[in-house]
Design a protein around this motif. Structure first.
Motif, PDB file in Angstrom:
ATOM      1  N   ASP A   3       0.903  -1.236  -0.028  1.00  0.00           N
ATOM      2  CA  ASP A   3      -0.004  -0.108  -0.115  1.00  0.00           C
ATOM      3  C   ASP A   3       0.657   1.323  -0.058  1.00  0.00           C
ATOM      4  N   ASP A   4       2.072   0.944  -0.143  1.00  0.00           N
ATOM      5  CA  ASP A   4       2.970   2.534  -0.329  1.00  0.00           C
ATOM      6  C   ASP A   4       3.873   2.430  -1.601  1.00  0.00           C
ATOM      7  N   PRO A   5       3.312   3.160  -2.624  1.00  0.00           N
ATOM      8  CA  PRO A   5       4.216   3.137  -3.861  1.00  0.00           C
ATOM      9  C   PRO A   5       5.235   3.801  -3.891  1.00  0.00           C
ATOM     10  N   LEU A   6       5.602   4.693  -2.706  1.00  0.00           N
ATOM     11  CA  LEU A   6       6.843   5.080  -2.566  1.00  0.00           C
ATOM     12  C   LEU A   6       7.914   4.471  -1.774  1.00  0.00           C
ATOM     13  N   GLY A   7       7.511   3.199  -1.033  1.00  0.00           N
ATOM     14  CA  GLY A   7       8.348   2.580  -0.280  1.00  0.00           C
ATOM     15  C   GLY A   7       9.398   1.804  -1.106  1.00  0.00           C
ATOM     16  N   ALA A   8      10.594   1.628  -0.581  1.00  0.00           N
ATOM     17  CA  ALA A   8      11.691   0.994  -1.454  1.00  0.00           C
ATOM     18  C   ALA A   8      11.417  -0.378  -1.347  1.00  0.00           C
ATOM     19  N   LEU A   9      11.660  -1.044  -2.419  1.00  0.00           N
ATOM     20  CA  LEU A   9      11.474  -2.660  -2.708  1.00  0.00           C
ATOM     21  C   LEU A   9      12.470  -3.385  -1.693  1.00  0.00           C
ATOM     22  N   GLN A  10      12.375  -4.740  -1.714  1.00  0.00           N
ATOM     23  CA  GLN A  10      13.236  -5.517  -0.817  1.00  0.00           C
ATOM     24  C   GLN A  10      13.545  -6.610  -1.476  1.00  0.00           C
ATOM     25  N   PHE A  11      14.966  -7.222  -1.363  1.00  0.00           N
ATOM     26  CA  PHE A  11      14.993  -8.639  -1.617  1.00  0.00           C
ATOM     27  C   PHE A  11      15.041  -9.306  -0.291  1.00  0.00           C
ATOM     28  N   ALA A  12      14.482 -10.714  -0.462  1.00  0.00           N
ATOM     29  CA  ALA A  12      14.578 -11.480   0.864  1.00  0.00           C
ATOM     30  C   ALA A  12      14.380 -12.995   0.352  1.00  0.00           C
ATOM     31  N   TRP A  13      14.784 -13.943   1.262  1.00  0.00           N
ATOM     32  CA  TRP A  13      15.030 -15.500   0.758  1.00  0.00           C
ATOM     33  C   TRP A  13      14.389 -16.239   1.888  1.00  0.00           C
ATOM     34  N   THR A  14      14.273 -17.462   1.479  1.00  0.00           N
ATOM     35  CA  THR A  14      13.493 -18.588   2.370  1.00  0.00           C
ATOM     36  C   THR A  14      14.557 -19.329   3.044  1.00  0.00           C
ATOM     37  N   GLY A  15      15.765 -19.532   2.603  1.00  0.00           N
ATOM     38  CA  GLY A  15      16.844 -20.383   3.131  1.00  0.00           C
ATOM     39  C   GLY A  15      17.431 -19.700   4.370  1.00  0.00           C
ATOM     40  N   GLY A  16      18.378 -20.420   4.726  1.00  0.00           N
ATOM     41  CA  GLY A  16      19.479 -19.999   5.816  1.00  0.00           C
ATOM     42  C   GLY A  16      20.115 -18.770   5.438  1.00  0.00           C
ATOM     43  N   GLY A  17      21.023 -18.357   6.471  1.00  0.00           N
ATOM     44  CA  GLY A  17      21.831 -17.121   6.252  1.00  0.00           C
ATOM     45  C   GLY A  17      22.055 -16.543   7.628  1.00  0.00           C
ATOM     46  N   GLU A  18      22.418 -15.323   7.567  1.00  0.00           N
ATOM     47  CA  GLU A  18      22.906 -14.671   8.687  1.00  0.00           C
ATOM     48  C   GLU A  18      21.378 -14.173   9.181  1.00  0.00           C
ATOM     49  N   GLY A  19      20.837 -15.274  10.232  1.00  0.00           N
ATOM     50  CA  GLY A  19      19.615 -15.017  10.913  1.00  0.00           C
ATOM     51  C   GLY A  19      18.750 -13.757  10.655  1.00  0.00           C
ATOM     52  N   MET A  20      19.129 -12.638  11.214  1.00  0.00           N
ATOM     53  CA  MET A  20      18.143 -11.617  11.320  1.00  0.00           C
ATOM     54  C   MET A  20      17.934 -10.997   9.709  1.00  0.00           C
TER      55      MET A  20
END
Length: 369
Positions: free
Chosen positions: A198-215
């Motif tokens: 609902d925020d067309p000015l919000g920056a997009l993000q990349f996220a993943w489903t597997g492991g990695g650095e926790g947070m």
């Protein structure tokens, strides 16, 4: 007809969102990460050659006051292992991508470690060439880290776009899946790019489903405009928001928020940037990259498409032909910088063991007679 068969709602990305999605998918890609490894290995070879050639002078550089601090042996003991660890970390990340495991690289650690050790054992030209090449590698790696840390807001995306838009003359096509939803603080349902619902000015993000650095693997809060940012956007318009330095300076002087801009930053853009953003939790839609499908050419990127400015040719060993006419030098010998024509065979320098490696010189100007 419409009452019986209602249309499926769609979410259309703006041009700015498409650019962000293109950059996020590019810098998070396996191919981009894979290309980091040879860059690190080239830097390691360059360091090895410098250390080998300078080691014979180490005894002359030992100081009664500072000991071996400025010697090649000291850099080899303290600085060189950072390059090896950087290579190992990159190889680990390359292998873990198969498990949908992402994370930040060892770029920051390596850059910090190399900055801690003196290179006074090298000549000024050798040190300049090495540090320039190292900075190119670190700049490459930091792009990966920025994506993984979710640290880019609208202005950072804009700055990076100015640097790399020549690689995106044709933007990929994307599909927003409104039936695949993510939520701030949770692991996303699919690996990829996400856009705020609902925020067309919000920056997009990349996220993943597997492991990695926790947070890092959960979706973060949305980085978006606050009241000051919205006012700046309304005043300068989308196209001139971050690129019009004079307009931003006038905005600071005329804005009702003038008292907020107390910091003495050099650039007006930086002063506005500091006060223009906020973060808030939100729900996200998954943005799919449609492989092999492209939009029409982006006019803003066409002017900076590949070929508009020269790229540094790769290093070459003695006996190989010169791939690009210009000035080259070898770390194997001080003062080796010379001009080679296209196709000329790089010579082996006398006294050097094995191959002599030749590198594109940062200085392409002809020496003054």
């Amino acid at each position: 007809m419409n009452a019986l068969y209602p249309m499926t709602p769609t979410y259309h990305l703006s041009l700015w969102q498409k650019r962000q999605a293109a950059m996020l998918y590019y810098y998070s890609s396996q191919s981009y990460l894979d290309a980091l490894l040879p860059k690190i290995e080239e830097l390691i070879v360059m360091a090895e050659m410098l250390l080998e050639r300078r080691s014979i002078l180490d005894p002359l550089m030992v100081s009664e006051r500072w000991g071996v601090r400025d010697t090649a042996a000291n850099w080899s003991t303290g600085g060189f292992p950072a390059l090896i660890a950087y290579r190992q970390s990159t190889m680990w990340h390359m292998a873990k991508r198969a498990d949908q495991c992402y994370g930040i690289t060892g770029t920051n650690q390596c850059a910090h470690m190399l900055g801690e050790f003196s290179m006074q054992w090298a000549t000024a030209e050798q040190e300049k060439a090495f540090r320039e090449r190292a900075n190119e590698v670190f700049s490459y790696g930091f792009k990966i880290d920025g994506v993984m840390e979710r640290g880019w807001n609208d202005v950072i995306f804009w700055v990076i776009w100015q640097q790399v838009k020549g690689h995106f003359a044709r933007l990929p096509k994307f599909k927003v899946h409104m039936d695949i939803e993510g939520k701030t603080g949770e692991v996303p349902p699919r690996t990829g790019v996400y856009v705020s619902q609902d925020d067309p000015l919000g920056a997009l993000q990349f996220a993943w489903t597997g492991g990695g650095e926790g947070m890092w693997k959960t979706l973060k809060e949305c980085k978006t405009f606050n009241d000051i940012g919205l006012d700046a956007l309304k005043t300068l318009g989308r196209a001139g928001l971050w690129g019009d330095e004079n307009g931003l300076a006038r905005f600071i002087e005329q804005s009702p928020y003038k008292g907020v801009f107390k910091e003495s930053y050099f650039y007006a853009r930086t002063r506005v940037q500091v006060h223009s953003f906020t973060e808030c939790p939100c729900k996200w839609y998954f943005v799919e990259l449609l492989e092999g499908e492209f939009e029409d050419s982006d006019p803003d990127a066409m002017a900076d498409a590949p070929g508009s400015e020269p790229q540094h040719p790769p290093r070459k060993a003695s006996g190989e032909p010169c791939p690009h006419a210009g000035w080259w030098f070898s770390p194997a010998r001080e003062g080796s910088r010379q001009y080679f024509r296209d196709g000329a065979i790089f010579p082996k320098l006398e006294g050097d063991y094995g191959y002599t490696f030749w590198l594109w010189s940062p200085d392409q100007s002809r020496p003054t007679l």
